[in-house]
Design a protein around this motif. Structure first.
Motif, PDB file in Angstrom:
ATOM      1  N   SER A  30       7.085  -0.395  -6.471  1.00  0.00           N
ATOM      2  CA  SER A  30       8.422  -0.618  -5.438  1.00  0.00           C
ATOM      3  C   SER A  30       9.560  -1.570  -6.034  1.00  0.00           C
ATOM      4  O   SER A  30       9.179  -2.719  -6.003  1.00  0.00           O
ATOM      5  CB  SER A  30       8.047  -1.017  -4.199  1.00  0.00           C
ATOM      6  OG  SER A  30       9.196  -1.053  -3.352  1.00  0.00           O
ATOM      7  N   PRO A  31      10.687  -1.264  -6.153  1.00  0.00           N
ATOM      8  CA  PRO A  31      11.939  -2.028  -6.484  1.00  0.00           C
ATOM      9  C   PRO A  31      12.471  -2.644  -5.238  1.00  0.00           C
ATOM     10  O   PRO A  31      13.728  -3.194  -5.372  1.00  0.00           O
ATOM     11  CB  PRO A  31      12.567  -1.193  -7.474  1.00  0.00           C
ATOM     12  CG  PRO A  31      12.608   0.117  -6.685  1.00  0.00           C
ATOM     13  CD  PRO A  31      11.018   0.165  -6.196  1.00  0.00           C
ATOM     14  N   GLY A  72      -2.225   6.591  -1.861  1.00  0.00           N
ATOM     15  CA  GLY A  72      -3.416   5.768  -1.602  1.00  0.00           C
ATOM     16  C   GLY A  72      -4.071   4.689  -2.502  1.00  0.00           C
ATOM     17  O   GLY A  72      -5.215   4.614  -2.400  1.00  0.00           O
ATOM     18  N   SER A  73      -2.982   3.863  -2.911  1.00  0.00           N
ATOM     19  CA  SER A  73      -3.201   2.842  -3.960  1.00  0.00           C
ATOM     20  C   SER A  73      -2.401   1.475  -3.440  1.00  0.00           C
ATOM     21  O   SER A  73      -1.582   1.678  -2.594  1.00  0.00           O
ATOM     22  CB  SER A  73      -3.361   3.319  -5.159  1.00  0.00           C
ATOM     23  OG  SER A  73      -1.695   3.238  -5.564  1.00  0.00           O
ATOM     24  N   PHE A  74      -2.840   0.277  -3.866  1.00  0.00           N
ATOM     25  CA  PHE A  74      -2.292  -0.676  -3.638  1.00  0.00           C
ATOM     26  C   PHE A  74      -1.616  -1.064  -4.811  1.00  0.00           C
ATOM     27  O   PHE A  74      -1.896  -0.947  -5.879  1.00  0.00           O
ATOM     28  CB  PHE A  74      -3.399  -1.871  -3.450  1.00  0.00           C
ATOM     29  CG  PHE A  74      -3.876  -1.737  -1.949  1.00  0.00           C
ATOM     30  CD1 PHE A  74      -3.094  -2.451  -0.716  1.00  0.00           C
ATOM     31  CD2 PHE A  74      -5.006  -0.949  -1.790  1.00  0.00           C
ATOM     32  CE1 PHE A  74      -3.501  -2.372   0.536  1.00  0.00           C
ATOM     33  CE2 PHE A  74      -5.405  -0.743  -0.435  1.00  0.00           C
ATOM     34  CZ  PHE A  74      -4.703  -1.441   0.525  1.00  0.00           C
ATOM     35  N   CYS A  75      -0.615  -1.800  -4.865  1.00  0.00           N
ATOM     36  CA  CYS A  75       0.253  -2.480  -5.925  1.00  0.00           C
ATOM     37  C   CYS A  75       0.901  -3.884  -5.517  1.00  0.00           C
ATOM     38  O   CYS A  75       1.538  -3.992  -4.428  1.00  0.00           O
ATOM     39  CB  CYS A  75       1.595  -1.560  -5.966  1.00  0.00           C
ATOM     40  SG  CYS A  75       2.684  -1.656  -7.543  1.00  0.00           S
ATOM     41  N   PRO A  76       0.442  -4.984  -6.607  1.00  0.00           N
ATOM     42  CA  PRO A  76       0.954  -6.108  -6.192  1.00  0.00           C
ATOM     43  C   PRO A  76       2.463  -6.030  -6.242  1.00  0.00           C
ATOM     44  O   PRO A  76       3.068  -5.628  -7.003  1.00  0.00           O
ATOM     45  CB  PRO A  76       0.590  -6.899  -7.460  1.00  0.00           C
ATOM     46  CG  PRO A  76      -0.757  -6.073  -7.676  1.00  0.00           C
ATOM     47  CD  PRO A  76      -0.323  -4.584  -7.505  1.00  0.00           C
ATOM     48  N   HIS A 113       0.869  -1.303  -0.115  1.00  0.00           N
ATOM     49  CA  HIS A 113       0.064   0.083   0.040  1.00  0.00           C
ATOM     50  C   HIS A 113       1.105   1.286  -0.099  1.00  0.00           C
ATOM     51  O   HIS A 113       1.953   1.388   0.721  1.00  0.00           O
ATOM     52  CB  HIS A 113      -0.868  -0.042   1.239  1.00  0.00           C
ATOM     53  CG  HIS A 113      -1.751   1.264   1.221  1.00  0.00           C
ATOM     54  ND1 HIS A 113      -1.583   2.403   1.855  1.00  0.00           N
ATOM     55  CD2 HIS A 113      -2.822   1.450   0.558  1.00  0.00           C
ATOM     56  CE1 HIS A 113      -2.610   3.134   1.707  1.00  0.00           C
ATOM     57  NE2 HIS A 113      -3.300   2.866   0.850  1.00  0.00           N
ATOM     58  N   SER A 114       0.596   2.080  -1.023  1.00  0.00           N
ATOM     59  CA  SER A 114       1.321   3.376  -0.963  1.00  0.00           C
ATOM     60  C   SER A 114       0.432   4.405  -0.261  1.00  0.00           C
ATOM     61  O   SER A 114      -0.568   4.950  -0.894  1.00  0.00           O
ATOM     62  CB  SER A 114       1.464   3.904  -2.491  1.00  0.00           C
ATOM     63  OG  SER A 114       2.265   4.951  -2.442  1.00  0.00           O
ATOM     64  N   ARG A 120      -8.253   0.120  -5.032  1.00  0.00           N
ATOM     65  CA  ARG A 120      -7.631   1.056  -5.767  1.00  0.00           C
ATOM     66  C   ARG A 120      -6.358   0.716  -5.865  1.00  0.00           C
ATOM     67  O   ARG A 120      -5.528   0.703  -5.089  1.00  0.00           O
ATOM     68  CB  ARG A 120      -7.872   2.436  -5.100  1.00  0.00           C
ATOM     69  CG  ARG A 120      -7.180   3.526  -5.734  1.00  0.00           C
ATOM     70  CD  ARG A 120      -7.399   5.029  -5.183  1.00  0.00           C
ATOM     71  NE  ARG A 120      -6.543   5.707  -6.147  1.00  0.00           N
ATOM     72  CZ  ARG A 120      -6.171   7.040  -5.895  1.00  0.00           C
ATOM     73  NH1 ARG A 120      -6.071   7.320  -4.677  1.00  0.00           N
ATOM     74  NH2 ARG A 120      -5.652   7.789  -6.537  1.00  0.00           N
ATOM     75  N   THR A 121      -5.873   0.349  -7.318  1.00  0.00           N
ATOM     76  CA  THR A 121      -4.768  -0.180  -7.656  1.00  0.00           C
ATOM     77  C   THR A 121      -3.769   0.954  -8.329  1.00  0.00           C
ATOM     78  O   THR A 121      -4.507   2.025  -8.969  1.00  0.00           O
ATOM     79  CB  THR A 121      -4.610  -1.170  -8.256  1.00  0.00           C
ATOM     80  OG1 THR A 121      -5.405  -1.115  -9.709  1.00  0.00           O
ATOM     81  CG2 THR A 121      -5.383  -2.496  -7.733  1.00  0.00           C
TER      82      THR A 121
END
Length: 63
Positions: A55-56, A16-20, A11-12, A46-47
Motif C-alpha cells: 500500500s502506498p 488475505g495476507s499481511f504487509c508491513p 491486512h489485505s 501469511r505475508t
C-alpha cells in the motif's frame, strides 16, 4: 539511530495476507524496516509475497 518513524501491519482483505507498512518522518517509506518486520512475522502470519502490492497510502486514516 536517527530514525523516528512509524510502523504497522496492514491486512489485505482482497488477498488475505499481511504487509508491513513503515514510514519515516515526511511520509517516506522505510523499506528496510518493512523487510525486517516481514522476516520477523513470516512464520506466524501469511505475508504478502508480491512487493508491488504494498500500500502506498502514507497518511491515510488508520495508517
Amino acid at each position: 539511530m536517527g530514525r523516528a518513524g512509524d510502523g504497522r501491519l496492514r491486512h489485505s482483505l482482497e488477498v488475505g495476507s499481511f504487509c508491513p507498512f513503515a514510514t519515516l518522518p515526511g511520509h517516506q517509506r522505510d523499506s528496510p524496516l518493512e523487510l525486517q518486520a516481514k522476516a520477523v512475522v513470516k512464520d506466524d502470519l501469511r505475508t504478502e509475497q508480491d512487493s508491488s502490492r504494498r500500500s502506498p497510502l502514507g497518511g491515510a486514516p488508520g495508517l
